[in-house]
Design an enzyme around this catalytic site. Sequence first.
Site, PDB file in Angstrom:
ATOM      1  CD  GLU A 169       6.472  -7.386  -6.428  1.00 25.95           C
ATOM      2  OE1 GLU A 169       7.688  -7.154  -6.329  1.00 25.95           O
ATOM      3  OE2 GLU A 169       6.004  -8.295  -7.154  1.00 25.95           O
ATOM      4  CG  HIS A 408      20.547 -11.794  -7.009  1.00 32.47           C
ATOM      5  ND1 HIS A 408      20.027 -12.518  -8.053  1.00 32.47           N
ATOM      6  CD2 HIS A 408      19.479 -11.233  -6.381  1.00 32.47           C
ATOM      7  CE1 HIS A 408      18.713 -12.402  -8.073  1.00 32.47           C
ATOM      8  NE2 HIS A 408      18.351 -11.635  -7.063  1.00 32.47           N
ATOM      9  CG  HIS A 478      14.067  -7.173  -3.798  1.00 31.72           C
ATOM     10  ND1 HIS A 478      13.826  -6.333  -4.870  1.00 31.72           N
ATOM     11  CD2 HIS A 478      14.964  -6.523  -3.019  1.00 31.72           C
ATOM     12  CE1 HIS A 478      14.550  -5.229  -4.747  1.00 31.72           C
ATOM     13  NE2 HIS A 478      15.259  -5.330  -3.632  1.00 31.72           N
ATOM     14  CD  GLU A 497      10.659  -5.564  -4.917  1.00 31.92           C
ATOM     15  OE1 GLU A 497      10.717  -5.145  -6.075  1.00 31.92           O
ATOM     16  OE2 GLU A 497      10.544  -6.773  -4.645  1.00 31.92           O
ATOM     17  CD  GLU A 503      11.068  -5.322  -9.664  1.00 33.46           C
ATOM     18  OE1 GLU A 503      10.621  -6.468  -9.798  1.00 33.46           O
ATOM     19  OE2 GLU A 503      11.944  -5.020  -8.845  1.00 33.46           O
TER      20      GLU A 503
END
Length: 699
Positions: A169, A408, A478, A497, A503
């Site tokens: 990320e 989720h 993710h 992801e 985000e």
Amino acid sequence: MKNTFTFVLMLLVFSAKAQTLQSPSKEITLRFSISDSGTPLYQLDYKNKPVVSKSMLGIYLKGNTDLAANFKIDNVKTTTFNETWQPVLGEQSNIVNHYNELTVALSQNGTNRKLNIIFRLFDEGMAFRYEFPKQPHLNYFIISDEKSEFNVTGNHKTFWIPGDFDSQEYAYNETKISDINTDKIDLNNGIGLKSIAGKFVVQSPLMMKTDAGLYLNLFEAAVVNYPVMHLDVNPQTFAFTSRLVPNAIGDKAYLQAPCVSPWRTVMVSDDARKIVSSKMILNLNEPSKIDDTSWIKPMKYVGIWWEMHVGKSTWDYAGSQNAQNTESQELIASGKHGATTANTKRYIDFAAKHGFDGVLVEGWNVGWEDWFGNWKEEVFDFTTPYPDFNLAEINAYAQSKGVKMIMHHETSGSVANYERHLDRALELMKRYGYPAAKSGYVGRIIPRGEFHDGQTMVNHFNFVARRFADYKMMVNSHESSRPTGYHRTYPNYIAAEAARGNEFNAWSVGNPPMHETILPFTRLLGGPMDYTPGIFEIKMSAYDKTKKEQVHTTLAKQLALYVTMYSPLQMAADLPENYEKYPDAFQFIKEVAADWQESRYLEAEPGDYITVARKAKGSENWFLGAITDENARSTEIKLDFLTPGKKYKAVVYQDGSDADWQENPKSYAIKTIQVTAKSKIKLHLAKGGGTAISFTPVN
């Protein structure tokens, strides 16, 4: 499925002389040889010019033995393969898989161990893998290292992120190879867990451009039962060497012959569009193992998610584990919990009104209060909702509205705990009709000492996809290891992801405007990305006047991302009330497809711009997305991808004349024109901007 096979077979005994293989177009040439010390070597040319100079290959085993020297060639086999196959979901309805293959069978003097190295040459690049045949002298073994070299021929411009074993990320750095140094980057970037392997270690896929205008990409495909490959860099010699992620005790992989390594890939072209449109990574994976794929469908969804990122609500119910009734020990509601029955119904109503397939709800289940900052084994059980989230009531309401709920599963990094609960979690989904789940792996991994990118976790991510397939459900991961085409084998692994998503714009330094122009050349080569586009309220000061954070794009670019960032699972990520402020712009998100018959990459330059046109599957409608970096851009696009002889209504969603991603990001304009395949259209993209266009045939 349509398949065409052509085989040319040669089986000979060779000395150590070089073996040569060319791609079907003959533009790429591989040369394989054995050094005087018996070390396997290869080099790669593109249009008769070297792109990878002589580079070594080899595997090192635990116990001070190796499969890297003292080899002789036993035999060589070449084949040609050509097929056309149909993905369940994808950018193209038909994918050509055409390559020439060279298999070099080696035996090691002294040990008599066998190792095969398999090369495949496609028109856009080369792939190779190590094959360990069944043999008496090698059964169970442990890999301590892999030394696959990629010695490129110059100090190329490179788009890189640090070799972090736990996270991808990061925003990309654009430097020469000689300037790669992870010590020079700003680590105040919002990433909670960092495990950077060293100052000269980068991640693959690694995108490069030479001074002569060639585009190179180093990556891997079909990572199964093996750790992720990062790359050690020598900034002086411009050499890259495979760096495997270790497990908790330092070993890299536990294997048993017969078995294979993942493919190591080198893409090369003088046209950037051929890199970004390549299906080579996908082609290197095995065909689908799911016989009935009728339940695997594209989805567009909304959800209770962005409101937590902007601070409007929270994932947790009570705010603190200590917020308990002293007598009953029950949690006391904080009043900010987002995943309530009433709020979920509001999102269901919005999805039904605007034609969305599903609603994701994060923070629905107990456990969020006692997690952050704690390396805890059992946080979630994936079946127990908070008291203000009524599973039965919500799902009955969703069914009455024709909307699917998306589960989720935040694992908190406790993978052992998730696997223990997985079947019960899937049974719950089955009971309430959930077709898909978003999984999350925030935090340090349990079993402790493992990394996100190690063999154990790679096996876990692949296992979860297989287990979801047993229940005929889709999964979107993710914080997982980045995909390498495994969604061809298990197409229910619908998205991931595994990169710096949208985000980060809500609460960190964010993603620079060039970020989305690089991802198609890197992360997206391995599979579709759940980037969560569609943010209309660009500046976070709209929620808190003290906030300086913002999305680093214009509103029009957020629309274009639905086309440039491929995924069959697309989220309209902003709040319903923000879309209701801009119904004319929201119309594009409602109309844009998520599964495609055909895709045309019209313009591409990593770090600068990309323009893509896609035809919706089962439709004559086309959609176009064009994005740029921090620089404004004007271009003219030929519309020759449209069907000749047809007239189309083109609705153009473009940056306003005064748009700027920093100064005026919400300025946009919409115009409608009539076009044909002979038309050209001029695009004007603001700084950090974009354009989205829908093309509908005129009857």
